[in-house]
Design a protein around this motif. Structure first.
Motif, PDB file in Angstrom:
ATOM      1  N   LEU A 186      -4.728  22.942 -25.877  1.00 44.52           N
ATOM      2  CA  LEU A 186      -4.582  21.681 -25.380  1.00 44.52           C
ATOM      3  C   LEU A 186      -5.164  20.559 -26.431  1.00 44.52           C
ATOM      4  O   LEU A 186      -4.675  19.639 -26.609  1.00 44.52           O
ATOM      5  N   ARG A 230       0.389  13.300 -27.676  1.00 41.31           N
ATOM      6  CA  ARG A 230       1.420  12.779 -26.656  1.00 41.31           C
ATOM      7  C   ARG A 230       2.673  12.540 -27.360  1.00 41.31           C
ATOM      8  O   ARG A 230       2.923  12.279 -28.470  1.00 41.31           O
ATOM      9  N   ALA A 276       4.916  16.174 -23.360  1.00 38.01           N
ATOM     10  CA  ALA A 276       3.416  15.730 -23.046  1.00 38.01           C
ATOM     11  C   ALA A 276       3.456  14.203 -22.946  1.00 38.01           C
ATOM     12  O   ALA A 276       3.861  13.631 -23.879  1.00 38.01           O
ATOM     13  N   LEU A 311      -2.465  13.052 -21.943  1.00 33.37           N
ATOM     14  CA  LEU A 311      -3.492  14.131 -22.202  1.00 33.37           C
ATOM     15  C   LEU A 311      -4.911  13.688 -21.790  1.00 33.37           C
ATOM     16  O   LEU A 311      -5.061  12.462 -21.105  1.00 33.37           O
ATOM     17  N   ASP A 322      -6.547  10.073 -21.010  1.00 25.73           N
ATOM     18  CA  ASP A 322      -5.567   8.955 -20.801  1.00 25.73           C
ATOM     19  C   ASP A 322      -5.282   8.449 -19.753  1.00 25.73           C
ATOM     20  O   ASP A 322      -5.599   9.094 -18.767  1.00 25.73           O
ATOM     21  N   VAL A 378      -6.419  10.964 -16.693  1.00 25.35           N
ATOM     22  CA  VAL A 378      -5.975  12.437 -16.657  1.00 25.35           C
ATOM     23  C   VAL A 378      -7.263  13.173 -17.131  1.00 25.35           C
ATOM     24  O   VAL A 378      -8.230  13.041 -18.055  1.00 25.35           O
ATOM     25  N   THR A 431      -6.321  19.016 -18.538  1.00 23.61           N
ATOM     26  CA  THR A 431      -5.197  19.089 -17.851  1.00 23.61           C
ATOM     27  C   THR A 431      -4.164  18.113 -18.768  1.00 23.61           C
ATOM     28  O   THR A 431      -4.551  17.329 -19.461  1.00 23.61           O
ATOM     29  N   LEU A 432      -2.944  18.039 -18.370  1.00 20.23           N
ATOM     30  CA  LEU A 432      -1.964  17.008 -19.134  1.00 20.23           C
ATOM     31  C   LEU A 432      -1.078  16.959 -17.946  1.00 20.23           C
ATOM     32  O   LEU A 432      -0.593  17.610 -17.018  1.00 20.23           O
ATOM     33  N   LEU A 486      -0.705  17.454 -12.103  1.00 18.18           N
ATOM     34  CA  LEU A 486      -1.291  17.728 -13.402  1.00 18.18           C
ATOM     35  C   LEU A 486      -0.991  19.255 -13.863  1.00 18.18           C
ATOM     36  O   LEU A 486      -1.125  19.966 -12.883  1.00 18.18           O
ATOM     37  N   GLY A 515      -4.163  22.941 -18.948  1.00 15.73           N
ATOM     38  CA  GLY A 515      -4.080  23.298 -20.090  1.00 15.73           C
ATOM     39  C   GLY A 515      -4.332  24.688 -20.321  1.00 15.73           C
ATOM     40  O   GLY A 515      -3.914  25.247 -21.609  1.00 15.73           O
TER      41      GLY A 515
END
Length: 136
Positions: free
Chosen positions: A37, A42, A73, A76, A79, A92, A96-97, A114, A117
């Protein structure tokens, strides 16, 4: 030596479904570089396992017995949480993403939340096989 590196770090994944159209089509094959991750940016197209719970259960497993999603993506860790993505807080969380399909009808983080990762396979580096457009 290069062959050993490639076998360890690269994998070919078949695209199934329409969630990434028009960028990728059902039947395309993509070359994926395994990564974690922190190395995702992005806008990268990523391959990862979807959450296995919730109202939108993933499709059938592939030949390796795993279920892979190909998505872009969108946000991230750290973000701002994209509009329409459920989550606690405004950003976020670590690990996680948020991912979106390029097709507006995609089932992605807007429905599944979400993605972890830890379930990331890697980043798509190129399309290998392009499926011809279907004539109508």
């Amino acid at each position: 030596m290069a062959l050993a590196w490639a076998r360890k770090n690269l994998v070919v994944v078949a695209v199934s479904g329409t969630s990434m159209e028009p960028t990728l089509r059902d039947g395309d094959r993509v070359l994926v570089r395994r990564t974690s991750l922190p190395r995702v940016r992005r806008g990268d197209v990523v391959v990862l396992e979807p959450p296995l719970d919730g109202p939108y259960l993933p499709g059938p497993a592939g030949p390796d017995g795993r279920i892979w999603n190909v998505k872009r993506a969108a946000a991230l860790p750290g973000d701002l949480l994209p509009p329409g993505v459920p989550g606690d807080g405004d950003t976020v969380p670590p690990g996680t993403l948020a991912v979106f399909g390029d097709n507006p009808d995609s089932i992605d983080s807007r429905q599944r939340g979400l993605f972890s990762g830890d379930r990331l396979l890697g980043v798509v580096v190129r399309r290998l096989i392009v499926t011809p457009p279907q004539s109508q």
